[in-house]
Motif scaffolding. Sequence first.
Motif, PDB file in Angstrom:
ATOM      1  N   LYS A   1       0.834  -1.203   0.000  1.00  0.00           N
ATOM      2  CA  LYS A   1       0.000   0.000   0.000  1.00  0.00           C
ATOM      3  C   LYS A   1       0.868   1.253   0.000  1.00  0.00           C
ATOM      4  O   LYS A   1       0.604   2.207  -0.745  1.00  0.00           O
ATOM      5  N   ALA A   2       1.905   1.256   0.842  1.00  0.00           N
ATOM      6  CA  ALA A   2       2.778   2.430   0.951  1.00  0.00           C
ATOM      7  C   ALA A   2       3.522   2.681  -0.362  1.00  0.00           C
ATOM      8  O   ALA A   2       3.695   3.836  -0.775  1.00  0.00           O
ATOM      9  N   GLU A   3       3.961   1.607  -1.021  1.00  0.00           N
ATOM     10  CA  GLU A   3       4.625   1.773  -2.319  1.00  0.00           C
ATOM     11  C   GLU A   3       3.656   2.305  -3.367  1.00  0.00           C
ATOM     12  O   GLU A   3       3.999   3.196  -4.152  1.00  0.00           O
ATOM     13  N   ASP A   4       2.453   1.768  -3.371  1.00  0.00           N
ATOM     14  CA  ASP A   4       1.484   2.121  -4.417  1.00  0.00           C
ATOM     15  C   ASP A   4       1.105   3.600  -4.391  1.00  0.00           C
ATOM     16  O   ASP A   4       0.901   4.207  -5.450  1.00  0.00           O
ATOM     17  N   ILE A   5       0.995   4.186  -3.194  1.00  0.00           N
ATOM     18  CA  ILE A   5       0.530   5.577  -3.143  1.00  0.00           C
ATOM     19  C   ILE A   5       1.561   6.559  -3.696  1.00  0.00           C
ATOM     20  O   ILE A   5       1.233   7.709  -3.985  1.00  0.00           O
ATOM     21  N   SER A   6       2.820   6.115  -3.839  1.00  0.00           N
ATOM     22  CA  SER A   6       3.867   7.029  -4.302  1.00  0.00           C
ATOM     23  C   SER A   6       4.359   6.707  -5.709  1.00  0.00           C
ATOM     24  O   SER A   6       5.322   7.317  -6.178  1.00  0.00           O
ATOM     25  N   ARG A   7       3.704   5.786  -6.398  1.00  0.00           N
ATOM     26  CA  ARG A   7       4.190   5.343  -7.703  1.00  0.00           C
ATOM     27  C   ARG A   7       4.196   6.460  -8.741  1.00  0.00           C
ATOM     28  O   ARG A   7       4.950   6.418  -9.716  1.00  0.00           O
ATOM     29  N   HIS A   8       3.374   7.490  -8.536  1.00  0.00           N
ATOM     30  CA  HIS A   8       3.321   8.588  -9.508  1.00  0.00           C
ATOM     31  C   HIS A   8       4.425   9.620  -9.266  1.00  0.00           C
ATOM     32  O   HIS A   8       4.621  10.511 -10.093  1.00  0.00           O
ATOM     33  N   ASN A   9       5.131   9.531  -8.153  1.00  0.00           N
ATOM     34  CA  ASN A   9       6.184  10.497  -7.840  1.00  0.00           C
ATOM     35  C   ASN A   9       7.475  10.150  -8.579  1.00  0.00           C
ATOM     36  O   ASN A   9       7.844   8.978  -8.674  1.00  0.00           O
ATOM     37  N   ASP A  10       8.177  11.179  -9.078  1.00  0.00           N
ATOM     38  CA  ASP A  10       9.377  10.900  -9.866  1.00  0.00           C
ATOM     39  C   ASP A  10      10.528  11.881  -9.619  1.00  0.00           C
ATOM     40  O   ASP A  10      11.513  11.886 -10.356  1.00  0.00           O
ATOM     41  N   LYS A  11      10.423  12.717  -8.587  1.00  0.00           N
ATOM     42  CA  LYS A  11      11.507  13.660  -8.303  1.00  0.00           C
ATOM     43  C   LYS A  11      12.609  13.021  -7.475  1.00  0.00           C
ATOM     44  O   LYS A  11      13.794  13.266  -7.690  1.00  0.00           O
ATOM     45  N   SER A  12      12.230  12.208  -6.483  1.00  0.00           N
ATOM     46  CA  SER A  12      13.196  11.613  -5.561  1.00  0.00           C
ATOM     47  C   SER A  12      12.806  10.172  -5.260  1.00  0.00           C
ATOM     48  O   SER A  12      11.697   9.737  -5.574  1.00  0.00           O
ATOM     49  N   ILE A  13      13.750   9.456  -4.619  1.00  0.00           N
ATOM     50  CA  ILE A  13      13.531   8.042  -4.294  1.00  0.00           C
ATOM     51  C   ILE A  13      13.891   7.809  -2.834  1.00  0.00           C
ATOM     52  O   ILE A  13      14.915   8.299  -2.346  1.00  0.00           O
ATOM     53  N   LEU A  14      13.051   7.055  -2.142  1.00  0.00           N
ATOM     54  CA  LEU A  14      13.359   6.592  -0.793  1.00  0.00           C
ATOM     55  C   LEU A  14      13.337   5.077  -0.792  1.00  0.00           C
ATOM     56  O   LEU A  14      12.289   4.463  -1.045  1.00  0.00           O
ATOM     57  N   ASN A  15      14.496   4.473  -0.535  1.00  0.00           N
ATOM     58  CA  ASN A  15      14.593   3.024  -0.408  1.00  0.00           C
ATOM     59  C   ASN A  15      14.575   2.653   1.069  1.00  0.00           C
ATOM     60  O   ASN A  15      15.527   2.959   1.796  1.00  0.00           O
ATOM     61  N   LEU A  16      13.495   2.027   1.524  1.00  0.00           N
ATOM     62  CA  LEU A  16      13.464   1.467   2.870  1.00  0.00           C
ATOM     63  C   LEU A  16      13.920   0.017   2.751  1.00  0.00           C
ATOM     64  O   LEU A  16      13.185  -0.829   2.233  1.00  0.00           O
TER      65      LEU A  16
END
Length: 264
Positions: free
Chosen positions: A146-161
């Motif tokens: 769920k947490a990954e899916d809500i940010s799939r449209h973002n493309d400026k930065s990346i957070l790898n947990l």
Amino acid sequence: MVSQLISRCWSWVGEQASSKLQDALLAIISAGPVPRHVAFVMDGNRRYARSKKKMVKEGHSDGFLALKRVLAICFRLNVKCVSTYGFAIDNFKRSPEEVEALMDLIEEKLLEICQHGDLLEQYGVRLNIVGNTALFPERVRVAARKAEDISRHNDKSILNLCMPYASSDEMATAVQSAVNKGLAAEDDITVEDIDSQLMTTLGRSPPLDLLIRTSGVKRLSDFLLWQCCENTQLQFSPTYWPDFGLWDIVPMLLDYQRKAWASA
């Protein structure tokens, strides 16, 4: 009553001055070379908790607050990618009580991201859960998706947990994927083939420029070993992770810039 009001006023003035100083400092640093990819080994939560006479779970919870604080600093500096060692595969060997508490905390924070993903939206951050998620309980895997899916449209930065993660596990998986592809194509397996199958590469992360470990421990603990084997600066801080913040990271960024200028 008047003294309390005066105290609060002075506290507010101090916070405003501190905020302006931080803004100015970050503006100065962002004018120089900024690392594209910064990784953190967030070490010291348990020792911090013991030093504060808190429960271990509280130490981990305070560590999540520190993560939010540090992420805001990095993304304000336009760092393209941040990777964090959220939970090592080896951590499953800890006591059942601590592991269960950590699973609860991870699920809680992932669901919090789903409900209040302000930081991700503000900085256009795409969230990647990097690791062998099959080892997580089903409830945590659901929260992670769920947490990954809500940010799939973002493309400026990346957070790898990175959780549950081990570099040896990531490399073994990458080698197996490269072998499978190579056998299908009847080609030799190259370093580039393996690199292309790493979880960070598949998540579109740039090369790792700076790796920071807190709490005074100076080892990598099976974290991003492949990624930091060349041209990655290593920095170690004596500060426990829950206390880590702007004044800890600034000297490291200035040192990064000094070395970047020296090698230019």
